[in-house]
Design a protein around this motif. Structure first.
Motif, short mmCIF file in Angstrom:
data_model
loop_
_atom_site.label_atom_id
_atom_site.label_comp_id
_atom_site.label_asym_id
_atom_site.label_seq_id
_atom_site.Cartn_x
_atom_site.Cartn_y
_atom_site.Cartn_z
N PRO A 341 0.80 -1.23 0.00
CA PRO A 341 0.00 0.00 0.00
C PRO A 341 0.83 1.28 0.00
CG PRO A 341 -0.90 -1.57 1.58
CD PRO A 341 0.42 -2.12 1.13
N THR A 342 2.12 1.19 0.29
CA THR A 342 2.97 2.40 0.30
C THR A 342 3.66 2.64 -1.04
OG1 THR A 342 5.10 1.37 0.97
CG2 THR A 342 3.50 1.85 2.72
N ARG A 395 0.67 7.09 9.07
CA ARG A 395 -0.05 8.25 8.53
C ARG A 395 -1.42 7.85 8.00
NH1 ARG A 395 5.06 9.64 6.44
NH2 ARG A 395 4.52 8.71 4.41
N ASP A 396 -1.50 6.65 7.41
CA ASP A 396 -2.74 6.20 6.79
C ASP A 396 -3.62 5.37 7.72
OD1 ASP A 396 -1.81 7.42 4.52
OD2 ASP A 396 -1.03 5.57 3.62
N GLY A 397 -3.14 5.12 8.94
CA GLY A 397 -3.88 4.27 9.86
C GLY A 397 -3.87 2.81 9.45
N GLY A 398 -2.83 2.37 8.75
CA GLY A 398 -2.77 1.00 8.24
C GLY A 398 -2.09 0.02 9.18
N ILE A 400 0.60 -2.44 10.79
CA ILE A 400 2.06 -2.45 10.96
C ILE A 400 2.50 -3.66 11.79
CG2 ILE A 400 2.44 0.04 10.72
CD1 ILE A 400 2.47 0.10 13.87
N THR A 401 1.64 -4.67 11.87
CA THR A 401 1.93 -5.83 12.72
C THR A 401 3.27 -6.46 12.42
OG1 THR A 401 -0.43 -6.31 12.91
CG2 THR A 401 1.10 -8.10 13.44
N CYS A 402 3.52 -6.76 11.15
CA CYS A 402 4.76 -7.45 10.79
C CYS A 402 5.97 -6.54 10.93
CB CYS A 402 4.66 -7.97 9.36
SG CYS A 402 3.40 -9.25 9.13
N ALA A 403 5.85 -5.30 10.48
CA ALA A 403 6.98 -4.38 10.57
C ALA A 403 7.38 -4.15 12.02
CB ALA A 403 6.64 -3.04 9.90
#
Length: 491
Positions: A341-342, A395-398, A400-403
């Protein structure tokens, strides 16, 4: 057979060798950082061009500036700058060629004036770089050039003999300016987002510290093309040399082994021309950024995901971790839900196919790539490859579990002891500082994140801290493999 120019005819009986006459090749490219990757990639492309009868005025002169480059100096001199490049396929097949596009090698500490003369020579039209992410001397969080670096300070002292890449390149540009010569193109081939613009920023920043007029001239008349480079190339070892000797009877002191896949996307911006790279598969484009983001955030960041968590899970070779179905799902979840998505649309690339191909490349057992290589220099790599994904998703509210789990894996790895209580040999410029913070995190769980030079304000971002602490707690309580498995159970 000892690998050298005199043995070419004999070598041709067992491997592919240059059919072109190397004696008449002029150097048009000076390259800083002659390592395995450069020899598997940029030098290989030029070798292909030379085989077509092209680019005879674009031979490569390698330059070393670090103490660790002394060995390359010795090998290049002993072998007439020749080396073997072996492409290893998953079925165990090897394709080996002697590459002849590097025709000269200079070691700056031996004779800095020789390097300066080569750079200032009007025949030098491109200076290329593979000096690693840390070699650009800028903060990944602020983007600022570090003018206080002791090596930079020493190079800027009145009357100093240049010892750094910055000092050598900028002094050579000053000489060219004095002689009325155009600046050479500075072509970064390192894994940094916007590597051309970063190169422009750091070289002009160095020049501005001593001569603002020179800095303005470099900025106004120079060219700094962006590029995306891709070919997995593990570090050569004694075992690599032994295998080349076993298979072919060739004594090569520093052979290169690499994967079949190779890609180079290059912005077509050069001050004094360039080799006809497009004739040998290089994509010359107006905008490299979409390809660059794709590679850094999918391949390079996924390598980091395999690194710390794979090591803590007991794996020592990359293909072993990549063949584990749990890690395969983890990588795909990261790539699909967090990195993709980025990204910007990538012309001519099917991202789903690209991501599946990455997993296959990682799982190639013939490469023999080590987990330890992926874990090295983390403080230079994570901020440039993974943390931009984190910030974009925040920023997008997405998701980030894996990161967040990868960053937590790095923090756990930085403690310096694996899950069996064995010491970890950590290779990182911030090893001592980050190691001390990592050992504090049992009492203060966010301690590792307080290194703002690496993480910026992420310690102040509740969404990231929550995900990070959950992963770190699981790593301490359940171990790395269980943590990775839990992160993909519901996906």
């Amino acid at each position: 057979m000892r690998l050298c120019a005199a043995a070419i005819e004999q070598l041709a009986e067992v491997v592919s060798v240059p059919s072109y006459d190397r004696s008449g090749i002029d150097t048009g490219i000076v390259h800083f950082g002659v390592g395995g990757f450069h020899r598997a990639h940029q030098a290989m492309y030029l070798d292909r061009l030379l085989e077509l009868g092209e680019a005879r005025d674009w031979g490569i002169c390698g330059v070393g500036v670090l103490p660790s480059d002394r060995r390359m100096r010795d090998v290049m001199h002993e072998q007439d700058c020749l080396y073997t490049l072996s492409v290893t396929h998953p079925d165990g097949t090897w394709e080996t060629r002697v590459v002849g596009s590097i025709v000269e090698y200079l070691y700056a500490p031996d004779d800095p004036e020789a390097v300066l003369a080569k750079l200032a020579d009007e025949r030098t039209r491109i200076v290329s770089l593979t000096i690693t992410e840390g070699g650009y001397n800028f903060s990944a969080t602020t983007g600022e050039f570090d003018a206080h670096n002791p090596a930079v300070v020493a190079d800027l002292a009145p009357g100093a003999v240049p010892a750094t890449t910055f000092g050598l390149v900028v002094e050579a540009l000053a000489r060219r300016r004095e002689r009325g010569l155009a600046p050479f193109t500075i072509m970064s081939c390192d894994n940094i987002e916007g590597n051309g613009q970063i190169a422009r920023a750091v070289f002009t920043a160095f020049a501005r510290l001593s001569d603002p007029g020179l800095a303005d001239w470099i900025d106004r008349t120079g060219a700094f093309p962006d590029s995306m480079v891709d070919r997995i190339t593990p570090a050569s070892t004694a075992a690599t040399a032994a295998e080349v000797a076993r298979r072919y009877g060739i004594d090569d002191s520093w052979p290169v082994v690499t994967e079949p896949f190779t890609q180079w996307v290059l912005e077509d911006e050069f001050t004094l021309g360039r080799p006809a790279y497009e004739k040998v598969g290089v994509q010359t484009v107006a905008d490299v950024a979409p390809y660059e983001l794709m590679k850094l955030r999918l391949l390079n960041a996924s390598h980091q995901a395999l690194g710390y968590l794979g090591y803590l899970s007991g794996y020592r070779l990359v293909h072993e971790a990549a063949q584990d179905p749990v890690f395969e799902r983890f990588l795909l979840r990261y790539m699909d839900t967090e990195a993709t998505p980025t990204l910007r649309p990538v012309p001519g690339v099917d991202l789903d196919v690209y991501k599946r191909t990455l997993i296959e490349r990682f799982a190639n057992p013939a490469i023999g790539d080590t987990i330890a290589r992926l874990c090295a220099e983390s403080s230079d790599r994570i901020p440039k490859w993974l943390l931009p994904v984190v910030r974009s998703r925040l920023r997008d509210g997405g998701d980030i579990t894996c990161a967040a789990a990868v960053v937590a894996g790095w923090a756990r790895y930085a403690e310096g002891v694996d899950e069996q209580g064995e010491p970890i040999d950590i290779v990182d410029p911030l090893r001592e500082r980050l190691g001390a913070l990592a050992r504090e995190q049992h009492a203060q769980p966010t301690a590792f994140l307080t290194e703002r030079a690496v993480f910026g304000d992420l310690v102040d971002r509740p969404a990231f801290v929550t995900a990070y602490l959950a992963a770190l707690r699981s790593l301490h309580e359940n171990g790395a493999h269980a943590t990775v498995a839990a992160s993909v159970e519901q996906w």
